[in-house]
Every structure is written in C-alpha cells, then in structure tokens.
Design a protein around this motif. Structure first.
Motif, PDB file in Angstrom:
ATOM      1  N   ASN A  59       7.103   5.566  10.880  1.00  0.00           N
ATOM      2  CA  ASN A  59       6.048   5.313  11.860  1.00  0.00           C
ATOM      3  C   ASN A  59       5.107   4.245  11.326  1.00  0.00           C
ATOM      4  O   ASN A  59       4.174   4.526  10.583  1.00  0.00           O
ATOM      5  CB  ASN A  59       5.284   6.611  12.146  1.00  0.00           C
ATOM      6  N   TYR A  60       5.365   2.996  11.713  1.00  0.00           N
ATOM      7  CA  TYR A  60       4.513   1.888  11.278  1.00  0.00           C
ATOM      8  C   TYR A  60       4.138   1.050  12.494  1.00  0.00           C
ATOM      9  O   TYR A  60       4.773   1.140  13.547  1.00  0.00           O
ATOM     10  CB  TYR A  60       5.217   1.032  10.223  1.00  0.00           C
ATOM     11  N   ASN A  61       3.123   0.221  12.343  1.00  0.00           N
ATOM     12  CA  ASN A  61       2.617  -0.577  13.458  1.00  0.00           C
ATOM     13  C   ASN A  61       3.339  -1.915  13.533  1.00  0.00           C
ATOM     14  O   ASN A  61       3.681  -2.515  12.500  1.00  0.00           O
ATOM     15  CB  ASN A  61       1.115  -0.820  13.302  1.00  0.00           C
ATOM     16  N   TYR A 358       4.405   8.517   8.116  1.00  0.00           N
ATOM     17  CA  TYR A 358       3.435   7.569   8.673  1.00  0.00           C
ATOM     18  C   TYR A 358       3.096   6.500   7.641  1.00  0.00           C
ATOM     19  O   TYR A 358       2.709   6.800   6.512  1.00  0.00           O
ATOM     20  CB  TYR A 358       2.170   8.299   9.095  1.00  0.00           C
ATOM     21  N   GLY A 360       1.678   3.279   9.146  1.00  0.00           N
ATOM     22  CA  GLY A 360       0.630   2.522   9.823  1.00  0.00           C
ATOM     23  C   GLY A 360       0.715   1.035   9.528  1.00  0.00           C
ATOM     24  O   GLY A 360       1.773   0.411   9.660  1.00  0.00           O
ATOM     25  N   ASN A 361      -0.402   0.460   9.086  1.00  0.00           N
ATOM     26  CA  ASN A 361      -0.459  -0.963   8.739  1.00  0.00           C
ATOM     27  C   ASN A 361      -0.215  -1.213   7.261  1.00  0.00           C
ATOM     28  O   ASN A 361      -0.333  -2.348   6.797  1.00  0.00           O
ATOM     29  CB  ASN A 361      -1.823  -1.548   9.131  1.00  0.00           C
ATOM     30  N   ASN A 362       0.088  -0.161   6.508  1.00  0.00           N
ATOM     31  CA  ASN A 362       0.266  -0.290   5.068  1.00  0.00           C
ATOM     32  C   ASN A 362       1.703  -0.705   4.754  1.00  0.00           C
ATOM     33  O   ASN A 362       2.623   0.103   4.777  1.00  0.00           O
ATOM     34  CB  ASN A 362      -0.068   1.051   4.385  1.00  0.00           C
TER      35      ASN A 362
END
Length: 393
Positions: A59-61, A358, A360-362
């Motif tokens: 789950n990443y952006n 998760y 994210g933006n990392n």
C-alpha cells in the motif's frame, strides 16, 4: 498482399488459412513434435511480472497524477502477462490429449498448490496467536476469526476443490485459475480437434470458440454483474493462454523491434491513464478488445526490454525471480510480515496483522517491503531444497 490460394469464387474456402492470413502473411507454425526450452528472456519477463505483483500488494501512494504507478506497473497488465506467457509453450500434440495433459498438471501445479494451501489452513489459528491475523482487519473485504475443527475440515476440503481462501496465500487465486484454465483449454482443444476432422479448421474454430466464451464471460461480469469465482476468470484466462500460444507459435513474434516496443509502451500508458486498470481476480476489465490490446502491448514491451538485459545483473536477478515466481506468488505475504516484525523490533510502528503493508510516501519502506516480499520466498525455497536433499541422502 496476396489472397490465399484456396479462396476462390467457385470453392468454399478453408477458414483456418484465412485466419492465419489475417494474422500475418507467410506464417509457418513451428513443428509440434519437439519440446522447446524456455528462453532466458521469458523467465526475465515472468520476473518482471511477479515483481509487479509484489509491488501491487504494498500500500503505497502513486508518484503523481500523470504517473499512476500502481496502475502502470500492476493492475493494467501484470496477471494478464503471466497468462500470456503460460500459453507460449503449449503444444498441440499435448493439449489435445486431455487425460495425459490434465494428469501432468495435477501432478505438478496442483500438487505444488496443495503443498502450500493445506499447511496454511492447518496453521490458521496459529497465525492468529502470533498476531499475523486479526479479527479487526479486513482481508479482501472479509473478517476472519479463530476456526473450529469443523471450519478447518471445511477449509481443507475447499482448498482441495480449488476454492481455498486463506489470507496468507491471497495471491494464490492465480494458480487455481491458471490450473483450471489449462484444464478447460485442453478439453476444448480436444473437442474442437474431434470436430475439425471433417472441416479441417481446428485453429480457427478453437480461436473463435475461445473468443466468444471470453466475450460472454466479460459481458456477464460487466453488464449483468454476474461473476462466478474461479470460473468466470478461468474463461478469461483461457483466452489469454490462447493469445500467448498464437503470438509465440503462429505469429512467432521475436520481440526485437524497438519501434513496436516503444509503441506498445505508449499504448499501455494511454489505456491505463484514460481507461484504467483491470482486476482479473474479479474478472473486472472493460471489454475483450481492451484486455487483449493492453495485455499484448505490455507483453511486447516487457519481452523487448527483457531481451536487452539478459546479460546484466538486473537480468540475472529477474531471471531468478521468474524461475521462482510460483513460490514468490505463494509466500510474498509471509515476506511482508517478516519485514513488519523486523521493523517492530527496531522500534518502527508496523502493523504485522495487515495483509498488504503500508508504505505511503516512504520510498525506503516500499523498497524494504518489496525486497522482503521477493527474497524471503526465494531464501525459503532454497533452504527447503537443501534440506530435502540432505534428508534424501
């Protein structure tokens, strides 16, 4: 362009010759008697596809509006490419003998599938105890609980009957569908071959039959919202397997034209951004034309690049991933959970109960989860094989 010789005004033409003529002129299918070894670029292409599957389950952006990375590098082609490659080395003399063909697949693909599914069902409650499952987490839209003995027996039977739903093996739906699609493809090929003894149009009739079945399956899913799990997408997979067979054995693509590869990549980008992706697990795609075009385009672009990197470090890594794609498909979520445990040990908050971790933006977390999702399965299967050899000795 010349018209096939067997077409004239006074004679009923041979449909298969016209079909081959439409696909590509001057095509001579390779002999079916000899068994072909997989070229390295094919394994590299499978490696690219399995890496895309692993990335999709994190789950990443997205990077930005004009670069929908999750669609571009996953939802629009990754599973479809696997099915296309699955059709590369299907042989007519094998697939038209369903008893032997199905026995072979049951002894290999089905047996390997059960070797993962049965232990996973038995360990279901243990995974709750160690925190890998939670009743507070949704797994594919479902909430799961600690199983009773009757539940365990039921789920073992479901796994044997191609209906396993164990969350830790969530990506293994693909293997069930691939196996069922190969079985269906063999049975249909046998029936068509029997029918074509009279009309001599085996390849054309088989192609038309598979195309019509796929259109019906897509129409029922998209227009009537009617989808039978493990069946509707099996029909779609049969069409993709056949497309792969045609591309490799009839059209005989070499995947070495840079202009075609660039055009194919543009087609994938355009359709992804303007139409969207697809979810073959739910048999969710716009139509058969979209499915076929974007899948073939992605396959061509990937195979072209795969050929170019055959002798590189990246090519060697992806070649290994392709060879172990089955085990990566099965154990990627185990890799994610091992990564989450490690992050927790060093003081980073990571929910080990989540199926899709998760990031994210990392980007660092994304890379770490990805490497664990790919490398843990490969390390596991390597150690398993060494242990097996020691026991045998």
């Amino acid at each position: 362009m010349n018209v096939p010789k067997n077409v004239n005004n006074a004679q009923c033409f041979n449909l298969s010759e016209c079909f081959k003529f439409i696909l590509c002129s001057n095509i001579t299918p390779p002999p079916q008697g000899s068994k072909k070894n997989k070229e390295k670029y094919v394994n590299i292409a499978k490696g690219v596809a399995i890496c895309a599957v692993v990335m999709m389950h994190i789950n990443y952006n997205d990077i930005g509006e004009f670069l929908p990375s999750k669609l571009l590098f996953g939802y629009s082609w990754h599973v479809a490419v696997f099915f296309l490659i699955g059709g590369f080395y299907i042989r007519i003399d094998g697939v038209t003998k369903p008893i032997n063909f199905i026995k072979k697949k049951m002894k290999t693909l089905y047996k390997m599938c059960l070797c993962y599914y049965l232990p996973a069902v038995i360990l279901h409650n243990t995974l709750f105890k160690i925190g890998w499952y939670s009743s507070e987490v949704s797994y594919g839209g479902k909430t799961i609980f600690v199983q009773s003995f009757a539940d365990t027996i039921k789920n073992l039977v479901m796994a044997i009957l191609f209906a396993g739903r164990e969350p830790i093996l969530g990506a293994m739906w693909f293997v069930y569908v691939l196996l069922l699609a190969l079985v269906g493809y063999s049975l249909l090929s046998y029936v068509v071959k029997r029918l074509s003894i009279v009309c001599k149009d085996f390849e054309a009739i088989r192609t038309i039959a598979l195309l019509l079945l796929c259109i019906v399956s897509c129409t029922l899913s998209q227009k009537l919202d009617f989808m039978i799990p493990r069946f509707s997408n099996t029909i779609t997979a049969m069409w993709l397997l056949h497309l792969g067979f045609l591309l490799k054995n009839v059209v005989r693509l070499n995947f070495d034209n840079k202009y075609l590869a660039f055009t194919a990549a543009l087609i994938v980008y355009h359709l992804t951004v303007n139409v969207g992706g697809m979810d073959l697990n739910r048999n969710d795609y716009r139509d058969v034309g979209y499915l076929s075009i974007i899948s073939i385009s992605a396959l061509y672009a990937i195979c072209y690049v795969s050929k170019k990197i055959e002798n590189s470090v990246a090519g060697s890594f992806l070649d290994k991933c392709g060879k172990e794609s089955f085990h990566i498909m099965a154990l990627q979520f185990v890799g994610f959970k091992c990564c989450a445990l490690l992050l927790m040990l060093i003081g980073i908050n990571a929910n080990v109960a989540l199926l899709c971790p998760y990031a994210g933006n990392n980007n660092e977390w994304l890379l770490i989860y990805f490497l664990f999702g790919v490398l843990i399965p490969m390390v596991f299967i390597s150690l398993f094989r060494k242990l097996k050899m020691l026991i045998i000795r």
